[in-house]
Design a protein around this motif. Structure first.
Motif, PDB file in Angstrom:
ATOM      1  N   ILE A  50      10.839   7.921-151.113  1.00  0.00           N
ATOM      2  CA  ILE A  50      11.307   7.555-150.174  1.00  0.00           C
ATOM      3  C   ILE A  50      12.274   6.402-150.556  1.00  0.00           C
ATOM      4  O   ILE A  50      11.803   5.535-151.333  1.00  0.00           O
ATOM      5  N   HIS A  51      13.763   6.400-150.368  1.00  0.00           N
ATOM      6  CA  HIS A  51      14.541   5.517-150.750  1.00  0.00           C
ATOM      7  C   HIS A  51      15.252   4.462-149.402  1.00  0.00           C
ATOM      8  O   HIS A  51      15.481   5.310-148.423  1.00  0.00           O
ATOM      9  N   THR A  52      15.145   3.291-149.783  1.00  0.00           N
ATOM     10  CA  THR A  52      15.862   2.656-148.821  1.00  0.00           C
ATOM     11  C   THR A  52      17.014   1.808-149.542  1.00  0.00           C
ATOM     12  O   THR A  52      16.883   1.279-150.331  1.00  0.00           O
ATOM     13  N   GLU A  53      18.265   2.088-148.814  1.00  0.00           N
ATOM     14  CA  GLU A  53      19.606   1.491-149.314  1.00  0.00           C
ATOM     15  C   GLU A  53      19.626   0.152-148.456  1.00  0.00           C
ATOM     16  O   GLU A  53      20.133   0.339-147.277  1.00  0.00           O
ATOM     17  N   HIS A  54      20.060  -0.849-149.282  1.00  0.00           N
ATOM     18  CA  HIS A  54      20.487  -2.109-148.809  1.00  0.00           C
ATOM     19  C   HIS A  54      22.027  -2.484-149.013  1.00  0.00           C
ATOM     20  O   HIS A  54      22.557  -3.249-148.112  1.00  0.00           O
ATOM     21  N   SER A  55      22.432  -1.801-149.997  1.00  0.00           N
ATOM     22  CA  SER A  55      23.661  -2.230-150.540  1.00  0.00           C
ATOM     23  C   SER A  55      24.998  -1.537-149.823  1.00  0.00           C
ATOM     24  O   SER A  55      25.031  -0.192-150.045  1.00  0.00           O
ATOM     25  N   SER A  56      25.967  -2.154-149.746  1.00  0.00           N
ATOM     26  CA  SER A  56      26.989  -1.467-149.153  1.00  0.00           C
ATOM     27  C   SER A  56      27.855  -1.123-150.247  1.00  0.00           C
ATOM     28  O   SER A  56      29.076  -0.309-150.391  1.00  0.00           O
ATOM     29  N   LYS A  57      27.518  -1.639-151.889  1.00  0.00           N
ATOM     30  CA  LYS A  57      28.183  -1.282-152.734  1.00  0.00           C
ATOM     31  C   LYS A  57      27.477   0.113-153.392  1.00  0.00           C
ATOM     32  O   LYS A  57      28.109   0.560-154.390  1.00  0.00           O
ATOM     33  N   ALA A  58      26.540   0.611-152.769  1.00  0.00           N
ATOM     34  CA  ALA A  58      26.016   1.852-153.134  1.00  0.00           C
ATOM     35  C   ALA A  58      27.186   3.199-153.069  1.00  0.00           C
ATOM     36  O   ALA A  58      27.125   3.920-153.963  1.00  0.00           O
ATOM     37  N   ARG A  59      28.059   3.043-152.404  1.00  0.00           N
ATOM     38  CA  ARG A  59      29.058   4.040-152.179  1.00  0.00           C
ATOM     39  C   ARG A  59      30.136   4.291-153.500  1.00  0.00           C
ATOM     40  O   ARG A  59      30.247   4.986-153.940  1.00  0.00           O
ATOM     41  N   ILE A  60      30.398   2.683-153.902  1.00  0.00           N
ATOM     42  CA  ILE A  60      31.211   2.819-155.300  1.00  0.00           C
ATOM     43  C   ILE A  60      30.321   3.416-156.376  1.00  0.00           C
ATOM     44  O   ILE A  60      30.766   4.087-157.198  1.00  0.00           O
ATOM     45  N   TYR A  61      29.169   2.799-156.404  1.00  0.00           N
ATOM     46  CA  TYR A  61      28.048   3.377-157.384  1.00  0.00           C
ATOM     47  C   TYR A  61      27.821   4.787-157.629  1.00  0.00           C
ATOM     48  O   TYR A  61      27.833   5.566-158.436  1.00  0.00           O
ATOM     49  N   LEU A  62      27.971   5.477-156.437  1.00  0.00           N
ATOM     50  CA  LEU A  62      27.678   7.159-156.134  1.00  0.00           C
ATOM     51  C   LEU A  62      28.907   7.875-156.576  1.00  0.00           C
ATOM     52  O   LEU A  62      29.100   8.968-156.853  1.00  0.00           O
ATOM     53  N   ARG A  63      29.935   6.924-156.800  1.00  0.00           N
ATOM     54  CA  ARG A  63      31.472   7.673-157.178  1.00  0.00           C
ATOM     55  C   ARG A  63      31.874   7.516-158.528  1.00  0.00           C
ATOM     56  O   ARG A  63      32.606   8.136-159.077  1.00  0.00           O
ATOM     57  N   LYS A  64      31.335   6.235-159.324  1.00  0.00           N
ATOM     58  CA  LYS A  64      31.542   6.007-160.641  1.00  0.00           C
ATOM     59  C   LYS A  64      30.476   5.466-161.448  1.00  0.00           C
ATOM     60  O   LYS A  64      29.334   5.176-160.870  1.00  0.00           O
ATOM     61  N   GLY A  65      30.725   5.320-162.763  1.00  0.00           N
ATOM     62  CA  GLY A  65      29.604   4.703-163.561  1.00  0.00           C
ATOM     63  C   GLY A  65      28.654   5.765-164.157  1.00  0.00           C
ATOM     64  O   GLY A  65      28.668   6.936-163.720  1.00  0.00           O
ATOM     65  N   PHE A  66      27.939   5.289-165.026  1.00  0.00           N
ATOM     66  CA  PHE A  66      27.328   6.367-166.123  1.00  0.00           C
ATOM     67  C   PHE A  66      26.084   7.022-165.134  1.00  0.00           C
ATOM     68  O   PHE A  66      25.753   8.085-165.643  1.00  0.00           O
ATOM     69  N   ASN A  67      25.434   6.366-164.058  1.00  0.00           N
ATOM     70  CA  ASN A  67      24.638   6.678-163.311  1.00  0.00           C
ATOM     71  C   ASN A  67      25.156   7.697-162.006  1.00  0.00           C
ATOM     72  O   ASN A  67      24.383   8.007-161.364  1.00  0.00           O
ATOM     73  N   LYS A  68      26.250   8.038-161.847  1.00  0.00           N
ATOM     74  CA  LYS A  68      26.854   8.729-160.706  1.00  0.00           C
ATOM     75  C   LYS A  68      26.105   9.969-160.429  1.00  0.00           C
ATOM     76  O   LYS A  68      25.627  10.212-159.387  1.00  0.00           O
ATOM     77  N   SER A  69      25.895  10.660-161.385  1.00  0.00           N
ATOM     78  CA  SER A  69      25.423  12.179-161.016  1.00  0.00           C
ATOM     79  C   SER A  69      23.748  11.944-160.683  1.00  0.00           C
ATOM     80  O   SER A  69      23.266  12.715-159.938  1.00  0.00           O
ATOM     81  N   ILE A  70      23.093  11.044-161.451  1.00  0.00           N
ATOM     82  CA  ILE A  70      21.875  10.892-161.484  1.00  0.00           C
ATOM     83  C   ILE A  70      21.591   9.897-159.930  1.00  0.00           C
ATOM     84  O   ILE A  70      20.556  10.288-159.222  1.00  0.00           O
ATOM     85  N   ALA A  71      22.446   9.059-159.743  1.00  0.00           N
ATOM     86  CA  ALA A  71      22.424   8.469-158.331  1.00  0.00           C
ATOM     87  C   ALA A  71      22.453   9.277-157.305  1.00  0.00           C
ATOM     88  O   ALA A  71      21.705   9.291-156.106  1.00  0.00           O
ATOM     89  N   ARG A  72      23.286  10.296-157.227  1.00  0.00           N
ATOM     90  CA  ARG A  72      23.481  11.405-156.354  1.00  0.00           C
ATOM     91  C   ARG A  72      22.093  12.287-155.929  1.00  0.00           C
ATOM     92  O   ARG A  72      21.923  12.644-155.008  1.00  0.00           O
ATOM     93  N   LYS A  73      21.812  12.536-157.226  1.00  0.00           N
ATOM     94  CA  LYS A  73      20.338  13.327-157.535  1.00  0.00           C
ATOM     95  C   LYS A  73      19.406  12.414-156.399  1.00  0.00           C
ATOM     96  O   LYS A  73      18.470  13.090-155.916  1.00  0.00           O
ATOM     97  N   THR A  74      19.228  11.182-156.732  1.00  0.00           N
ATOM     98  CA  THR A  74      18.438  10.272-155.885  1.00  0.00           C
ATOM     99  C   THR A  74      18.399  10.587-154.631  1.00  0.00           C
ATOM    100  O   THR A  74      17.476  10.868-153.812  1.00  0.00           O
ATOM    101  N   PHE A  75      19.751  10.839-154.039  1.00  0.00           N
ATOM    102  CA  PHE A  75      19.811  10.716-152.437  1.00  0.00           C
ATOM    103  C   PHE A  75      19.558  12.273-152.101  1.00  0.00           C
ATOM    104  O   PHE A  75      18.873  12.307-151.101  1.00  0.00           O
ATOM    105  N   VAL A  76      19.944  13.170-152.788  1.00  0.00           N
ATOM    106  CA  VAL A  76      19.746  14.661-152.674  1.00  0.00           C
ATOM    107  C   VAL A  76      18.352  14.953-152.504  1.00  0.00           C
ATOM    108  O   VAL A  76      17.546  15.557-151.624  1.00  0.00           O
TER     109      VAL A  76
END
Length: 159
Positions: A50-76
């Protein structure tokens, strides 16, 4: 220390906890760091996330950075995702195919809770902080600001 190194070290430390204990569910907060680590452990141990998101910067993080693909997998792969506002839900919907698994749980204290009335002290400022003080937080700025608003009163600080 790089972001990649921090995530790796945190994963190793938490993995040890999971080796020594049994858990039925993992709850992570904020995709940057904890969310990714929660996903990695959830995947390795086959434990629902179960994931709780607090940060409005999450969208930026999901679009770039070394963890982009794994961050998206977290949500999926999360069983459920809670977000702290409707605004944040709207921002993150493009990354989540199953829209019904994301719900808004406001990041506020509900007024159904009743608190003991505390008499205000005229000679001191009583302040309680519930926080983490790791970087990038700067507790010295907090202390400076608290000193400035105290208007010469003594300060009672509960951390």
């Amino acid at each position: 220390m790089t972001e990649k190194t921090e995530v790796g070290l945190s994963f190793i430390k938490l993995n040890k906890v999971f080796l020594e204990n049994q858990f039925d569910i993992i709850h992570s907060n904020v995709i940057h760091g904890a969310g990714v680590i929660g996903y990695l452990i959830s995947k390795e141990k086959n434990i629902p996330l179960i994931h709780t998101e607090h940060s409005s910067k999450a969208r930026i993080y999901l679009r770039k950075g070394f963890n982009k693909s794994i961050a998206r997998k977290t949500f999926v792969n999360a069983e459920k995702i809670t977000v702290v506002s409707s605004f944040l839900k709207t921002q993150l919907e493009e990354f989540i195919e199953e829209k019904n698994k994301m719900i808004v749980v406001p990041n506020v204290v509900n007024d159904v809770y009743h608190y003991k009335k505390i008499e205000k002290s005229e000679d001191k400022l009583i302040f309680t902080a519930v926080a983490t003080w790791q970087r990038p937080k700067q507790p010295e700025l907090f202390m400076k600001a608290l000193n400035e608003i105290s208007a010469g009163k003594k300060i009672e600080l509960n951390i």
